[in-house]
Write an enzyme that holds these catalytic residues in place. Structure first.
Site, short mmCIF file in Angstrom:
data_model
loop_
_atom_site.label_atom_id
_atom_site.label_comp_id
_atom_site.label_asym_id
_atom_site.label_seq_id
_atom_site.Cartn_x
_atom_site.Cartn_y
_atom_site.Cartn_z
N ASN A 199 0.86 -1.19 0.00
CA ASN A 199 0.00 0.00 0.00
C ASN A 199 0.89 1.23 0.00
O ASN A 199 2.04 1.17 0.42
CB ASN A 199 -0.86 -0.01 1.27
CG ASN A 199 -1.82 1.17 1.32
OD1 ASN A 199 -2.43 1.53 0.32
ND2 ASN A 199 -1.94 1.79 2.49
N HIS B 103 0.81 5.12 1.57
CA HIS B 103 0.08 5.95 2.54
C HIS B 103 0.68 7.36 2.53
O HIS B 103 1.90 7.51 2.53
CB HIS B 103 0.21 5.32 3.94
CG HIS B 103 -0.54 6.09 4.98
ND1 HIS B 103 -1.91 6.01 5.12
CD2 HIS B 103 -0.11 7.00 5.90
CE1 HIS B 103 -2.29 6.82 6.09
NE2 HIS B 103 -1.22 7.43 6.57
N ALA C 32 5.16 13.13 -4.87
CA ALA C 32 6.16 12.21 -4.29
C ALA C 32 5.70 10.76 -4.41
O ALA C 32 6.50 9.86 -4.72
CB ALA C 32 6.41 12.58 -2.83
N GLU C 33 4.42 10.51 -4.18
CA GLU C 33 3.88 9.14 -4.30
C GLU C 33 4.12 8.57 -5.69
O GLU C 33 4.49 7.40 -5.84
CB GLU C 33 2.37 9.13 -4.05
CG GLU C 33 1.97 9.35 -2.62
CD GLU C 33 0.46 9.28 -2.43
OE1 GLU C 33 0.02 9.12 -1.30
OE2 GLU C 33 -0.29 9.37 -3.43
C1 GRF Z 1 -3.22 8.41 -2.86
O1 GRF Z 1 -2.92 9.74 -2.65
C2 GRF Z 1 -2.78 7.54 -1.69
O2 GRF Z 1 -2.01 8.23 -0.77
C3 GRF Z 1 -4.01 7.12 -0.99
O3 GRF Z 1 -5.04 7.24 -1.93
C4 GRF Z 1 -4.69 8.17 -2.96
C5 GRF Z 1 -5.08 7.57 -4.27
O4 GRF Z 1 -4.95 8.43 -5.34
N1 GRF Z 1 -3.82 5.82 -0.40
P1 GRF Z 1 -5.01 7.88 -6.82
O5 GRF Z 1 -6.35 7.17 -6.99
O6 GRF Z 1 -3.85 6.96 -7.03
O7 GRF Z 1 -4.96 9.11 -7.68
#
Ligand code: GRF
Length: 216
Positions: free
Chosen positions: A120, A122, A186-187
């Site tokens: 996951n 977060h 960043a993600e």
């Molecule tokens: C992400 O920002 C993540 O942190 C959280 O849910 C969001 C999903 O965004 N778990 P997306 O659907 O990938 O645009």
């Protein structure tokens, strides 16, 4: 044996991506795979929301994508739905389940079906700010840095072994939206990197810790 060769020489890890929202992380993962930096392939995308953007964006890329109804609960899958998700992932030959904004807690049967094979992302530096709207929690607390965390999913909420983290500064002019936007940038960098390390067999779990070897 560790697989550390060029992407084109490596066996591709089959990913099953689960989401409920717009799918920006799924797109980042698909783009990184297409660019040749992640030795993986997206075998299936599943969503618990019929009109979730993640399904449209997956189909636009020619990826198999399906809505599976979550059943009668609000925050988890009911037994029937859980079995349907497991079956769809197994039928697609999924080796790693990637949660990308999937707004339901997965436990028990699901985790037993994919032991240490569910990850996951977060939007905080765990273990700080677990649960919902972690960027707001960080802003309200007054931390100067927050970030995002990729972790294995275990029986708790946001408690599994941490695979990778990236910091994001909190600026004095930030509101919840600007901070969330910076964390999401960043993600989209961190998730493909973490999946690449997993796909190359570079991540080892030792108790509650992980050790990642650098790509050789
Ligand atoms: C992400 O920002 C993540 O942190 C959280 O849910 C969001 C999903 O965004 N778990 P997306 O659907 O990938 O645009």
């Amino acid at each position: 044996m560790l697989l550390t060769g060029r992407v084109s020489e490596l066996k591709k890890l089959r990913l099953g991506i689960l989401g409920s929202g717009k799918g920006s992380n799924m797109v980042a993962i698909a783009d990184a795979i297409a660019a040749g930096s992640v030795p993986a392939e997206i075998a299936i995308v599943l969503a618990d929301v019929a009109d979730a953007g993640i399904l449209t964006r997956a189909k636009d890329r020619g990826l198999p994508a399906r809505f599976i109804a979550p059943g009668k609960f609000r925050t988890k899958l009911d037994e029937e739905a859980e079995a349907a998700y497991i079956a769809a992932l197994k039928e697609a030959g999924v080796e790693l389940v990637v949660l990308a904004g999937f707004m339901r807690i997965l436990k028990g049967e699901f985790l037993r079906a994919f032991p240490q094979r569910v990850i996951n992302i977060h939007p905080s530096l765990l273990p700080s700010f677990t649960g919902l709207e972690a960027w707001k929690q960080a802003l309200d607390y007054g931390v100067k840095f927050t970030g995002c965390t990729v972790h294995f999913v275990d029986q708790g909420v946001d408690t599994g072994p941490i695979i990778a983290q990236q910091t994001v500064p909190v600026l004095s002019r930030d509101d919840a939206d600007t901070l969330h936007g910076r964390i999401q940038v960043a993600e989209r960098q961190l998730y493909p990197l973490a999946i690449s390390a997993l796909a190359r067999g570079l991540v080892r779990v030792e108790g509650r810790k992980t050790v990642t070897q650098s790509a050789g």
